[in-house]
Motif scaffolding. Sequence first.
Motif, short mmCIF file in Angstrom:
data_model
loop_
_atom_site.label_atom_id
_atom_site.label_comp_id
_atom_site.label_asym_id
_atom_site.label_seq_id
_atom_site.Cartn_x
_atom_site.Cartn_y
_atom_site.Cartn_z
N LEU A 175 -1.27 -6.88 -5.09
CA LEU A 175 -2.56 -6.09 -4.28
C LEU A 175 -3.97 -6.92 -4.74
O LEU A 175 -4.92 -6.90 -4.15
N ALA A 176 -3.80 -7.80 -5.68
CA ALA A 176 -4.94 -8.53 -6.13
C ALA A 176 -6.13 -7.86 -6.37
O ALA A 176 -7.21 -8.05 -6.16
N GLN A 177 -5.92 -6.65 -7.18
CA GLN A 177 -7.07 -5.83 -7.49
C GLN A 177 -7.18 -5.46 -9.04
O GLN A 177 -6.75 -4.47 -9.60
N ARG B 163 -9.63 -4.95 -11.16
CA ARG B 163 -10.19 -3.96 -11.58
C ARG B 163 -9.40 -2.51 -11.74
O ARG B 163 -9.64 -1.85 -12.74
N GLN B 164 -8.75 -2.23 -10.78
CA GLN B 164 -7.85 -1.17 -10.50
C GLN B 164 -6.81 -1.33 -11.61
O GLN B 164 -6.27 -0.60 -12.08
N VAL C 241 -11.09 -9.83 -13.95
CA VAL C 241 -12.45 -9.23 -13.27
C VAL C 241 -13.70 -9.94 -13.97
O VAL C 241 -14.60 -10.20 -12.96
N ARG D 248 2.01 1.79 -3.39
CA ARG D 248 1.07 1.99 -4.22
C ARG D 248 0.71 3.68 -4.26
O ARG D 248 0.75 4.35 -5.06
N GLU E 155 0.92 -1.27 0.08
CA GLU E 155 0.14 0.10 -0.12
C GLU E 155 0.73 1.21 0.03
O GLU E 155 0.57 2.13 -0.61
N GLN F 188 -14.13 -13.09 -11.76
CA GLN F 188 -14.57 -13.04 -10.43
C GLN F 188 -16.06 -12.29 -10.22
O GLN F 188 -16.83 -12.48 -9.60
N GLU F 189 -16.24 -11.43 -11.26
CA GLU F 189 -17.46 -10.74 -11.20
C GLU F 189 -18.55 -11.21 -12.40
O GLU F 189 -19.70 -10.47 -12.18
N HIS G 168 -1.09 -3.32 -8.63
CA HIS G 168 -2.63 -3.87 -8.49
C HIS G 168 -2.92 -5.33 -8.91
O HIS G 168 -3.51 -5.94 -8.29
#
Length: 182
Positions: free
Chosen positions: A37-39, A41-42, A71, A6, A3, A74-75, A33
Motif C-alpha cells: 500500500l506504500a503507506q 506513516r500507517q 516518513v 487490509r 485494500e 517523504q515528509e 501498509h
Amino acid sequence: RYETLREALTALLVRVRDRGARLLLTMELAHLHMDALAQPRQAARSFLEALDLSPSNLAALEGARSALHMVILQEGRQTPSPVGQGNAAQLLERVLQRFADLTEDGIERAQALDEVAALAEWRGAVSAADASRRRARATRDDVERRERKPTTRVDKRLAALLGTPNAPQAPTFRIGAADEEE
C-alpha cells in the motif's frame, strides 16, 4: 485487492484477543501498509502497535525504523510523529535507541547508535550525540577485539602440524622405532 486484505486484517484484529495472534496480525498489517500500500506513516503506527504487544520484538523495531525513515524521507524531519507527541525524527531516535539496546549484533548496534547520534546532533543535543558516538565506537572496538581474539592453542597446534618455523614442535613419532629396538 490489497485494500480488501487490509480491511480483513483490521476486522480480525478487532475480534482476536490472543496476544500472539494479535502480534502476527499487526505485523502482517504493518508489512501490507509498508510494501503493497506504500503507506509508511500507517506502517509505522502498526509496527509501533506491535511493539506495544511485544516490546522486545526486533522485527517490529526494524519495521518501525524503516517506516519512520520513509516518513522522514517523504515528509521531512519536522513532520509530526505518526503516534504520540513530537516529530518523526524524535520518534525514530527513540526506536533506534531501543533497537541498539536489544540487538545482539554489534555492527547493527553501532550503526543504530551512529544514527541516534546524527539525530541528536540535528536537534541540538550535542552531549547526547557525543555519548552515542562514544558508545558506537566502543561497540565497534569490542567487535574488532572479538574478531581478533587469538585462538592460540589451535593456532600453535596447526602451526606445529604444518611445520611452521618458530612454532612449538609437536611430538614426533618414528615409524619402525619399535622394530629397531628388537
